[in-house]
Design an enzyme around this catalytic site. Structure first.
Site, PDB file in Angstrom:
ATOM      1  N   ARG A 164      20.688   7.314  -1.574  1.00 14.33           N
ATOM      2  CA  ARG A 164      20.494   8.411  -0.629  1.00 14.33           C
ATOM      3  C   ARG A 164      21.826   8.974  -0.174  1.00 14.33           C
ATOM      4  O   ARG A 164      22.872   8.325  -0.294  1.00 14.33           O
ATOM      5  CB  ARG A 164      19.669   8.018   0.588  1.00 14.33           C
ATOM      6  CG  ARG A 164      19.697   6.574   1.002  1.00 14.33           C
ATOM      7  CD  ARG A 164      18.732   6.336   2.126  1.00 14.33           C
ATOM      8  NE  ARG A 164      19.256   5.316   3.018  1.00 14.33           N
ATOM      9  CZ  ARG A 164      18.735   5.001   4.183  1.00 14.33           C
ATOM     10  NH1 ARG A 164      17.695   5.652   4.644  1.00 14.33           N
ATOM     11  NH2 ARG A 164      19.270   4.047   4.916  1.00 14.33           N
ATOM     12  N   ASP A 187      13.645  -4.591  12.290  1.00 13.69           N
ATOM     13  CA  ASP A 187      14.046  -3.318  12.879  1.00 13.69           C
ATOM     14  C   ASP A 187      14.678  -3.570  14.240  1.00 13.69           C
ATOM     15  O   ASP A 187      14.524  -4.643  14.823  1.00 13.69           O
ATOM     16  CB  ASP A 187      12.826  -2.397  13.011  1.00 13.69           C
ATOM     17  CG  ASP A 187      12.582  -1.587  11.739  1.00 13.69           C
ATOM     18  OD1 ASP A 187      13.546  -1.333  10.995  1.00 13.69           O
ATOM     19  OD2 ASP A 187      11.417  -1.207  11.497  1.00 13.69           O
ATOM     20  N   ARG A 210      20.565  -8.638  -0.965  1.00 12.76           N
ATOM     21  CA  ARG A 210      21.011  -7.415  -1.638  1.00 12.76           C
ATOM     22  C   ARG A 210      22.080  -6.822  -0.735  1.00 12.76           C
ATOM     23  O   ARG A 210      21.987  -6.884   0.505  1.00 12.76           O
ATOM     24  CB  ARG A 210      19.864  -6.398  -1.790  1.00 12.76           C
ATOM     25  CG  ARG A 210      18.866  -6.752  -2.838  1.00 12.76           C
ATOM     26  CD  ARG A 210      19.412  -6.653  -4.251  1.00 12.76           C
ATOM     27  NE  ARG A 210      19.672  -5.294  -4.671  1.00 12.76           N
ATOM     28  CZ  ARG A 210      20.506  -4.981  -5.668  1.00 12.76           C
ATOM     29  NH1 ARG A 210      21.173  -5.920  -6.315  1.00 12.76           N
ATOM     30  NH2 ARG A 210      20.677  -3.724  -6.026  1.00 12.76           N
ATOM     31  N   ARG A 268      -0.781  10.446   3.804  1.00  7.88           N
ATOM     32  CA  ARG A 268      -1.152  11.112   5.054  1.00  7.88           C
ATOM     33  C   ARG A 268      -1.732  12.478   4.689  1.00  7.88           C
ATOM     34  O   ARG A 268      -1.045  13.279   4.028  1.00  7.88           O
ATOM     35  CB  ARG A 268       0.124  11.274   5.877  1.00  7.88           C
ATOM     36  CG  ARG A 268      -0.096  11.576   7.308  1.00  7.88           C
ATOM     37  CD  ARG A 268       1.243  11.748   7.996  1.00  7.88           C
ATOM     38  NE  ARG A 268       1.850  10.503   8.449  1.00  7.88           N
ATOM     39  CZ  ARG A 268       3.109  10.432   8.882  1.00  7.88           C
ATOM     40  NH1 ARG A 268       3.879  11.503   8.860  1.00  7.88           N
ATOM     41  NH2 ARG A 268       3.600   9.288   9.300  1.00  7.88           N
ATOM     42  N   TYR A 306      14.443  -9.341   7.573  1.00  7.75           N
ATOM     43  CA  TYR A 306      14.744  -7.960   7.929  1.00  7.75           C
ATOM     44  C   TYR A 306      14.024  -7.675   9.238  1.00  7.75           C
ATOM     45  O   TYR A 306      12.821  -7.915   9.341  1.00  7.75           O
ATOM     46  CB  TYR A 306      14.264  -6.967   6.846  1.00  7.75           C
ATOM     47  CG  TYR A 306      14.493  -5.552   7.325  1.00  7.75           C
ATOM     48  CD1 TYR A 306      15.718  -4.931   7.124  1.00  7.75           C
ATOM     49  CD2 TYR A 306      13.525  -4.879   8.067  1.00  7.75           C
ATOM     50  CE1 TYR A 306      15.966  -3.670   7.631  1.00  7.75           C
ATOM     51  CE2 TYR A 306      13.760  -3.624   8.580  1.00  7.75           C
ATOM     52  CZ  TYR A 306      14.982  -3.023   8.357  1.00  7.75           C
ATOM     53  OH  TYR A 306      15.234  -1.772   8.881  1.00  7.75           O
ATOM     54  N   GLU A 358      25.005   6.260  -0.345  1.00 10.43           N
ATOM     55  CA  GLU A 358      24.619   4.850  -0.197  1.00 10.43           C
ATOM     56  C   GLU A 358      24.270   4.281  -1.574  1.00 10.43           C
ATOM     57  O   GLU A 358      23.350   4.759  -2.228  1.00 10.43           O
ATOM     58  CB  GLU A 358      23.423   4.781   0.748  1.00 10.43           C
ATOM     59  CG  GLU A 358      23.023   3.385   1.134  1.00 10.43           C
ATOM     60  CD  GLU A 358      21.924   3.383   2.212  1.00 10.43           C
ATOM     61  OE1 GLU A 358      22.049   4.106   3.223  1.00 10.43           O
ATOM     62  OE2 GLU A 358      20.936   2.675   2.007  1.00 10.43           O
ATOM     63  N   ARG A 383       0.864  -1.177   0.000  1.00  9.66           N
ATOM     64  CA  ARG A 383       0.000   0.000   0.000  1.00  9.66           C
ATOM     65  C   ARG A 383       0.899   1.223   0.000  1.00  9.66           C
ATOM     66  O   ARG A 383       2.090   1.132   0.330  1.00  9.66           O
ATOM     67  CB  ARG A 383      -0.936   0.003   1.212  1.00  9.66           C
ATOM     68  CG  ARG A 383      -0.182  -0.088   2.507  1.00  9.66           C
ATOM     69  CD  ARG A 383      -1.073  -0.205   3.719  1.00  9.66           C
ATOM     70  NE  ARG A 383      -0.303   0.257   4.873  1.00  9.66           N
ATOM     71  CZ  ARG A 383      -0.340   1.465   5.365  1.00  9.66           C
ATOM     72  NH1 ARG A 383      -1.152   2.387   4.865  1.00  9.66           N
ATOM     73  NH2 ARG A 383       0.413   1.803   6.377  1.00  9.66           N
TER      74      ARG A 383
HETATM   75  C1  LIG Z   1      20.957  -0.430   5.793  1.00  7.28           C
HETATM   76  C2  LIG Z   1      20.140  -0.752   7.019  1.00  7.28           C
HETATM   77  C3  LIG Z   1      19.494   0.273   7.701  1.00  7.28           C
HETATM   78  C4  LIG Z   1      18.736  -0.025   8.819  1.00  7.28           C
HETATM   79  N1  LIG Z   1      18.090   1.007   9.461  1.00  7.28           N
HETATM   80  C5  LIG Z   1      17.330   0.746  10.539  1.00  7.28           C
HETATM   81  C6  LIG Z   1      16.618   1.807  11.178  1.00  7.28           C
HETATM   82  O1  LIG Z   1      16.667   2.963  10.772  1.00  7.28           O
HETATM   83  N2  LIG Z   1      15.864   1.490  12.274  1.00  7.28           N
HETATM   84  C7  LIG Z   1      15.771   0.204  12.756  1.00  7.28           C
HETATM   85  O2  LIG Z   1      15.085  -0.011  13.761  1.00  7.28           O
HETATM   86  N3  LIG Z   1      16.472  -0.806  12.175  1.00  7.28           N
HETATM   87  C8  LIG Z   1      17.234  -0.574  11.081  1.00  7.28           C
HETATM   88  N4  LIG Z   1      17.933  -1.602  10.488  1.00  7.28           N
HETATM   89  C9  LIG Z   1      17.897  -2.957  11.101  1.00  7.28           C
HETATM   90  C10 LIG Z   1      19.034  -3.173  12.128  1.00  7.28           C
HETATM   91  O3  LIG Z   1      20.269  -3.019  11.489  1.00  7.28           O
HETATM   92  C11 LIG Z   1      18.890  -4.577  12.745  1.00  7.28           C
HETATM   93  O4  LIG Z   1      17.701  -4.645  13.511  1.00  7.28           O
HETATM   94  C12 LIG Z   1      20.027  -5.008  13.685  1.00  7.28           C
HETATM   95  O5  LIG Z   1      21.287  -4.613  13.251  1.00  7.28           O
HETATM   96  C13 LIG Z   1      20.014  -6.524  13.805  1.00  7.28           C
HETATM   97  O6  LIG Z   1      21.004  -6.951  14.716  1.00  7.28           O
HETATM   98  P1  LIG Z   1      21.600  -8.429  14.638  1.00  7.28           P
HETATM   99  O7  LIG Z   1      22.420  -8.613  15.852  1.00  7.28           O
HETATM  100  O8  LIG Z   1      20.501  -9.390  14.353  1.00  7.28           O
HETATM  101  O9  LIG Z   1      22.495  -8.455  13.308  1.00  7.28           O
HETATM  102  P2  LIG Z   1      23.889  -7.768  12.945  1.00  7.28           P
HETATM  103  O10 LIG Z   1      23.905  -6.355  13.378  1.00  7.28           O
HETATM  104  O11 LIG Z   1      24.147  -8.058  11.530  1.00  7.28           O
HETATM  105  O12 LIG Z   1      24.937  -8.566  13.869  1.00  7.28           O
HETATM  106  C14 LIG Z   1      25.421  -9.850  13.532  1.00  7.28           C
HETATM  107  C15 LIG Z   1      26.872  -9.911  13.929  1.00  7.28           C
HETATM  108  O13 LIG Z   1      27.356 -11.246  13.737  1.00  7.28           O
HETATM  109  C16 LIG Z   1      28.677 -11.171  13.301  1.00  7.28           C
HETATM  110  N5  LIG Z   1      29.035 -12.429  12.636  1.00  7.28           N
HETATM  111  C17 LIG Z   1      28.458 -12.969  11.548  1.00  7.28           C
HETATM  112  N6  LIG Z   1      29.068 -14.127  11.214  1.00  7.28           N
HETATM  113  C18 LIG Z   1      30.058 -14.318  12.121  1.00  7.28           C
HETATM  114  C19 LIG Z   1      31.051 -15.308  12.301  1.00  7.28           C
HETATM  115  N7  LIG Z   1      31.173 -16.338  11.449  1.00  7.28           N
HETATM  116  N8  LIG Z   1      31.906 -15.194  13.347  1.00  7.28           N
HETATM  117  C20 LIG Z   1      31.819 -14.150  14.185  1.00  7.28           C
HETATM  118  N9  LIG Z   1      30.908 -13.163  14.053  1.00  7.28           N
HETATM  119  C21 LIG Z   1      30.031 -13.250  13.040  1.00  7.28           C
HETATM  120  C22 LIG Z   1      28.681  -9.990  12.344  1.00  7.28           C
HETATM  121  O14 LIG Z   1      29.997  -9.481  12.149  1.00  7.28           O
HETATM  122  C23 LIG Z   1      27.769  -9.007  13.081  1.00  7.28           C
HETATM  123  O15 LIG Z   1      28.509  -8.141  13.917  1.00  7.28           O
HETATM  124  C24 LIG Z   1      18.640  -1.357   9.304  1.00  7.28           C
HETATM  125  C25 LIG Z   1      19.291  -2.382   8.614  1.00  7.28           C
HETATM  126  C26 LIG Z   1      20.006  -2.094   7.469  1.00  7.28           C
HETATM  127  C27 LIG Z   1      20.652  -3.220   6.722  1.00  7.28           C
END
Ligand SMILES: Cc1cc2nc3c(=O)[nH]c(=O)nc-3n(C[C@H](O)[C@H](O)[C@H](O)COP(=O)(O)OP(=O)(O)OC[C@H]3O[C@@H](n4cnc5c(N)ncnc54)[C@H](O)[C@@H]3O)c2cc1C
Length: 369
Positions: A282, A352, A251, A178, A350, A302, A174
């Site tokens: 952006r 947040d 991606r 607003r 994905y 980016e 959608r």
């Molecule tokens: C471009 C982008 C913008 C975003 N913007 C927002 C936003 O504005 N607001 C919002 O709420 N959320 C946003 N998010 C989402 C947010 O990034 C995630 O919610 C959050 O980072 C998830 O945390 P995580 O710990 O699951 O993953 P990650 O942050 O990816 O952490 C995983 C970790 O595991 C480590 N790892 C992986 N494999 C191995 C290995 N083999 N050995 C050791 N370490 C390893 C990696 O190095 C990494 O540090 C965005 C995401 C992206 C991609």
């Protein structure tokens, strides 16, 4: 013999850090490892010229979840940043999300009634599309040609690296119109950026834990597994199972961070570039996340990028093929003894930040009772 640690936590991102904090607080001995040279995963900030740079993409904390908001506020103070991005199309600026300011900029409409009537007029030629076959048809049906061509088409095609006619319609379910002059991107009740950047949050969460950075789990798997009774794995699930069902697709993104000798480059934290011919999607000006007054500024261009081994996996491609592959890995994961899987990479989703915190809290409540 008792292992040195109760939990080996692979990944010092937000998921791993919340789980590590909760486990440590309940008396569990935790070792956190991350292959990157820093903790924080994708919310890591690097200080450049006194400015906290969101190194892996702009991150704005926003939530309706009171429990998560109270939880993160125990560790850091959030500022009052409100995300009000702009779109630049052929040099003209438009407010986002689509609101009365945007409609005025597009068509000069001044009242909600005028704006509604204009949108109906824009949509009318596409009313006959019963089942949109692709993203282009879906966007035309929802908002008409003007909004589609100026604000949706180029941006989406750059993001996905494919023509809008080749993208599935479900990507846009959608268009959130607003009919007020309100540029706040999110509808959530709580929003902000941690004062001092996201590292302050991660450092507080991990303050009592042992953390080894620059340590790839797969390079030391047997040795690390032997150190602990259980593992929480937050890396890529297909890598954990040695790609036995094939690789999951992502991606990727490429970030070009630049220090500029001006105190204010674009007057806003986020400006989207919606033309197909401009290769970046952006420009982020980081100081505006924290109302910075430094004499210089740092901006990040980016660029969407195709994923390949060695590149950062940012956005999962949750189409049918990948979902089928993921389900097979998930079944293997569910049958693993003493290994937990969590976070965006292990769950191929994905999420947040607020959902990530909620999921990590839930898992810790479930297994650390
Ligand atoms: C471009 C982008 C913008 C975003 N913007 C927002 C936003 O504005 N607001 C919002 O709420 N959320 C946003 N998010 C989402 C947010 O990034 C995630 O919610 C959050 O980072 C998830 O945390 P995580 O710990 O699951 O993953 P990650 O942050 O990816 O952490 C995983 C970790 O595991 C480590 N790892 C992986 N494999 C191995 C290995 N083999 N050995 C050791 N370490 C390893 C990696 O190095 C990494 O540090 C965005 C995401 C992206 C991609």
């Amino acid at each position: 013999m008792k292992a040195t640690y109760d939990y080996l936590i692979v990944g010092a991102g937000l998921f791993g850090a919340v789980f590590a904090h909760e486990a440590t607080r309940r008396g569990k001995r935790c070792l956190v490892v991350d292959k990157r040279p820093h903790a924080g995963g994708n919310i890591y900030c690097r200080e450049m010229d006194g400015i906290q740079v969101h190194y892996y993409g702009a991150h704005i904390f926003h939530t309706d979840n009171r429990r998560v908001w109270d939880y993160v506020n125990r560790f850091v103070t959030f500022n009052r940043f409100t995300n009000s991005p702009l779109a630049n199309f052929e040099g003209r600026l438009y407010n986002l999300p689509f609101n009365m300011n945007t409609f005025y900029q597009l068509w000069g409409t001044r009242t909600p009634e005028e704006a509604r009537a204009r949108i109906e007029q824009e949509r009318a030629p596409y009313a006959g599309i019963a089942e949109p076959r692709n993203l282009e048809e879906q966007a035309l049906k929802l908002g008409g040609r003007d909004i589609y061509e100026r604000l949706i088409k180029g941006y989406t095609e750059k993001q996905w690296g494919r023509a809008a006619t080749e993208l599935p319609a479900f990507i846009i379910r959608r268009l959130p119109f607003r009919f007020t002059f309100d540029n706040n991107y999110f509808n959530d009740r709580y929003q902000g950026i941690p004062e001092g950047g996201y590292n302050a949050l991660i450092d507080a969460l991990l303050s009592e834990c042992e953390v080894r950075l620059g340590t790839d789990y797969f390079a030391h798997r047997a040795e690390l597994d032997a150190l602990s009774d259980a593992v929480l794995f937050t890396g890529c699930i297909d890598e954990y199972f040695e790609y036995c069902f094939g690789r999951l697709e992502y991606r990727s993104l490429r970030f070009d961070h630049r220090v500029l000798e001006t105190d204010n480059f674009q007057g806003n934290a986020v400006v989207n570039y919606t033309e197909r011919s401009i290769p970046y999607t952006r420009i982020i000006e980081h100081k505006h996340f924290a109302f910075g007054t430094q004499p210089t500024t740092v901006v990040t261009y980016e660029y969407p990028d195709d994923f390949a081994p060695g590149k950062e996996p940012y956005y999962p491609v949750n189409d049918e093929r990948n979902s089928r592959i993921y389900d097979r890995y998930r079944t293997l994961a569910d049958n693993c003894v003493d290994v937990l899987f969590g976070g965006r990479l292990a769950q191929y989703t994905y999420a947040d930040m607020d959902d990530t915190v909620e999921a990590a809290l839930r898992l810790s409540e479930e297994v650390l009772r």
